[in-house]
Design an enzyme around this catalytic site. Structure first.
Site, short mmCIF file in Angstrom:
data_model
loop_
_atom_site.label_atom_id
_atom_site.label_comp_id
_atom_site.label_asym_id
_atom_site.label_seq_id
_atom_site.Cartn_x
_atom_site.Cartn_y
_atom_site.Cartn_z
N THR A 1 1.16 -1.55 -0.02
CA THR A 1 -0.41 0.10 -0.05
C THR A 1 0.98 1.36 -0.27
OG1 THR A 1 -0.06 0.80 2.22
CG2 THR A 1 -1.46 -1.10 1.22
N THR B 1 1.02 -3.42 3.92
CA THR B 1 1.12 -2.25 4.21
C THR B 1 2.00 -1.10 3.70
OG1 THR B 1 1.47 -1.85 6.29
CG2 THR B 1 -0.73 -2.52 5.85
N ASP B 2 2.44 -0.75 3.43
CA ASP B 2 3.76 0.32 4.06
C ASP B 2 3.79 0.55 5.13
OD1 ASP B 2 6.32 1.31 3.81
OD2 ASP B 2 5.82 3.19 1.82
N TYR B 3 5.29 1.01 5.71
CA TYR B 3 5.93 0.31 6.81
C TYR B 3 5.04 1.23 8.26
CZ TYR B 3 9.94 1.06 10.43
OH TYR B 3 10.35 0.84 11.67
N ALA B 4 3.95 1.37 9.06
CA ALA B 4 3.14 1.64 10.26
C ALA B 4 2.04 1.84 8.97
CB ALA B 4 4.17 1.87 11.24
#
Ligand code: NOJ
Length: 721
Positions: A213, A246-249
């Site tokens: 994402t 997802t991307d990071y967090a």
């Protein structure tokens, strides 16, 4: 599987010290044993990876193997040029080869999943991550996306050197307002489909195993919670059947976007069809309660987990969890001579010669050369911005490479001439930690450089932005050379000696002074671990430059966004001299054209295009037409030319771009050789997404254009009826 074990599979903690968000990893080992981890990322080396895998397989109740990811973006230890540079080669075989080598090296050290290719189209040179993509064109971007997926995944991830690709960042991350990273994106759906989606779709069609994402909103909804994107478009429309991370967090960040509390954003992500949570721990913290309260069904969890487990099956991890963990391969198949030679050869294809007055380049290897600039002896910078696995300090600087390439290295003179940035604080924020700043005043550095220049016949200025002035969180509001470097360049030009500028950049930069005053300018981007030698190969003429721009180079920041495939408007300005035209779409104080256009790049030879031919001036809506053009190398050096074909739909139900790239071919030509290049125009090349988002070919007139750049074409008319 218990519900806890299922949720554990959806959790992807970071395994190394590379932390870019605000979530640090905790005791991963205990979490793995407890079945709370599906995979780990950005951890380097078989030793550590093997230990994590052992814990998963031997100590967790179900023994499900972990998946190990990494940002292998432009190479592993053998570092290739940054993706934007690679795109300028227009060489799909070379790009595929670079991904293949990256996969073979990464997989030797336990990595089976790469967070690449990054296929975000961008017309935003202020945005630092323009460095990570393939530039501004959706067709070229799509071809590159396919080549990279093929390179990484090989024959469907069967062999132990074939790894899973992760296409990122879905979607539209390359269009942030103002070029500021993570900023708002807003565009019409027809623009998404016609101008931004093609590379993502192509990667999905090529069989990419996973998608990531993006951080931004799409239609006001953060991508990580956007059901339309991940379910309606990616899965239902394009048939993608892999898993989404997802991307990071990014799930947690939806709270900051203003979408509610931890439960709300987590539910949104699951509902959207997002299977795995990178680094945020959000699924781990919320999903059990969400299922208990009936807000998320266990069936939804099952669907996500099934996709993740299927990916592990596809990778062969259930047959052999240690398939990719091979200390012997790790010791012998990484940073090999053969891989480095490939990286050097490929890097030499990525440089774009922008100007070469009086054939100043190539230089003679037995002349006297003053090599000057903050990037002349800066080995660490050569690797570029996304080289997680690179070994710092192992590759060479330009100075070392030049000394070796020259007949007599005592004829090479060096001075730094300037720090990267005049402002020490700016430099600290925008360059590598181990880039040592010269404490002397700027004037003293310039004076030293001038004294060095005095000894030489020609000056090579190695200037530009630092490697980390592009990439994530490296947006810039000014795109010209930093002031202190500009002062240096002007002083060098004022000596009257010929100056060759090697511009290091991770983005299109503004070079109006350079274009006017410096006799030779070559953009060398960040060319990777073998980049310094590749630059020497081209500067001294072993290889002719053949790169062509894949993003327009603006004259000023005020022109941005600037791209060749724009609409005509109702009041286009004329093609005449660049004087202001009242009530036309232009600027009072600047031409509308770029300084260097998309598709542009010079060579050490010259190419002559013969007249183009169409196999027929008319085409049925389900037919095809062959376009051919003879191209001759009429200079005295072997070189490659990138022949480009553009189309324009003259009348349609929607306004269509003045030009759209549909085909290209890179041809190698010996001196005196002519080759006829042919392209087949298909109905898809003439189709577009209409206002109902249907992909249609509307019969009528089309211009077919062929040439060496987007700004230099010959045109023929094609009628579809
Ligand atoms: C954030 C970046 O946006 C993404 O491209 C990268 O893959 C992840 N961090 C993991 O490092």
């Amino acid at each position: 599987m218990t519900l806890d074990e299922k949720i554990g599979q959806m959790n992807l903690p970071v395994g190394a010290d590379i932390v870019t968000g605000d979530i640090m990893n905790s005791d991963i080992g205990a979490d793995i044993a407890a079945g709370r981890v599906g995979g780990v990322f950005n951890m380097k080396g078989c030793g550590k990876i093997r230990e994590y895998q052992r814990i998963a397989v031997e100590n967790s109740r179900l023994g499900i193997p972990l998946i190990f990811g990494m940002d292998v973006v432009h190479g592993y230890e053998t570092v290739f040029p940054i993706p934007l540079a690679l795109s300028c080669s227009w060489d799909m075989d070379a790009i595929e080869e670079s991904a293949r080598i990256a996969a073979s090296e990464a997989s030797a050290a336990g990595i089976c999943w790469t967070f690449s290719p990054m296929v975000d189209i961008s017309r935003e040179p202020r945005w630092g991550r323009v460095a990570e993509g393939a530039g501004e064109d959706p067709r070229l971007g799509a071809e590159i996306a396919r080549a990279m997926v093929r390179g990484y995944q090989g024959r469907n991830m069967e062999a132990d050197d074939e790894i899973m690709a992760c296409v990122k960042h879905f979607a539209l991350y390359g269009a942030p307002e103002g070029g500021r990273d993570y900023n708002t994106v807003d565009m019409s759906r027809q623009r998404m489909f016609n101008e931004y989606f093609e590379p993502y779709k192509a990667a999905a069609e090529e069989g990419a195993g996973s998608f990531m994402t993006s951080f931004n909103v799409v239609d006001g909804i953060p991508a990580s919670g956007n059901r339309w994107l991940f379910t309606d478009v990616l899965r239902d429309l394009w048939g993608f059947d892999g898993f989404v991370v997802t991307d990071y967090a990014a799930i947690n960040e939806m709270m900051v976007h203003g979408l509610g509390g931890p439960d709300d954003v987590s539910k949104m992500a699951v509902d959207a069809g997002v299977d795995m949570d990178m680094a945020g721990g959000s699924y781990l913290a919320t999903l059990k309660n969400l299922v208990a309260s009936g807000k998320v069904s266990e069936e939804q969890i099952d669907t996500a987990v099934r996709r993740i487990l299927e990916a592990k099956y596809r990778l062969g991890l259930f047959d052999n969890p240690y398939k990719y963990i091979n200390p012997e391969r790790e010791a012998t198949q990484i940073y090999t001579q053969a891989n480095r030679e490939a990286a050097r050869r490929i890097a030499a294809e990525t440089f774009v010669l922008l100007k070469n007055n009086g054939n100043l380049l190539p230089l003679s290897a037995d002349g006297k050369i003053a090599l000057i600039g903050p990037l002349a002896d800066a080995a660490t910078h050569m690797q570029g911005m996304w080289s997680v696995a690179a070994v710092p300090g192992r590759n060479r600087s330009l100075r070392t490479a030049f000394a070796e390439a020259m007949a007599d290295s005592s004829r090479l003179f060096y001075a730094k001439g300037a720090n990267l940035y005049g402002d020490a604080e700016m430099e600290a924020g925008a360059s590598m930690a181990n880039c040592i700043r010269d404490p002397r005043p700027a004037g003293e550095l310039v004076a030293e450089a001038l004294a060095v220049a005095e000894k030489a016949d020609v000056i090579v200025a190695a200037l530009g932005e630092g490697a980390e002035s592009s990439g994530e969180s490296a947006s810039r509001a000014f795109l010209q050379l930093p002031g202190n470097q500009m002062e240096l360049l002007k002083a060098l030009v004022a000596t009257g000696k010929p100056v060759v500028l090697l511009n290091f950049s991770g983005r299109p930069t503004v070079m109006t002074y350079e274009a006017e005053n410096v006799p030779a300018v070559m953009n060398v981007w960040y060319a990777g671990s073998e980049g310094a030698d590749a630059i020497a190969d081209v500067v001294f003429g072993k290889v002719s430059p053949s790169g062509k721009l894949t993003a327009s180079m603006p004259r000023s920041v005020g022109q941005i966004p600037l791209y060749y495939n724009h609409l005509n408007t109702g009041r286009p300005r004329s093609d005449g001299p660049a004087v202001f035209e009242k009530y036309r779409s232009n600027y009072l104080d600047s031409p509308v054209t770029p300084l260097f256009p998309f598709g542009y790049g010079l060579s050490y030879t010259t190419f002559a295009y013969g007249p183009m031919k169409l196999s027929s001036a008319a085409m049925a809506p389900d037919g095809s037409v062959v376009v051919s053009v003879p191209v001759a190398n009429n200079g005295s050096r072997a070189a490659a030319e990138v022949v480009q074909l553009y189309v324009r739909d003259l009348v349609a139900s929607m306004s269509r771009p003045v030009k759209e790239l549909k085909h290209f071919e890179r041809v190698e030509l010996q001196p005196g050789e002519t080759k006829t290049v042919s392209f087949t125009i298909t109905p898809a090349d003439l189709s577009f997404y209409n206002s109902n988002l249907e992909f249609v070919l509307e019969p009528g007139e089309f211009d077919i254009m062929v040439g060496p750049s987007s700004a230099e074409v010959q045109t023929a008319r094609l009628t579809v009826r």
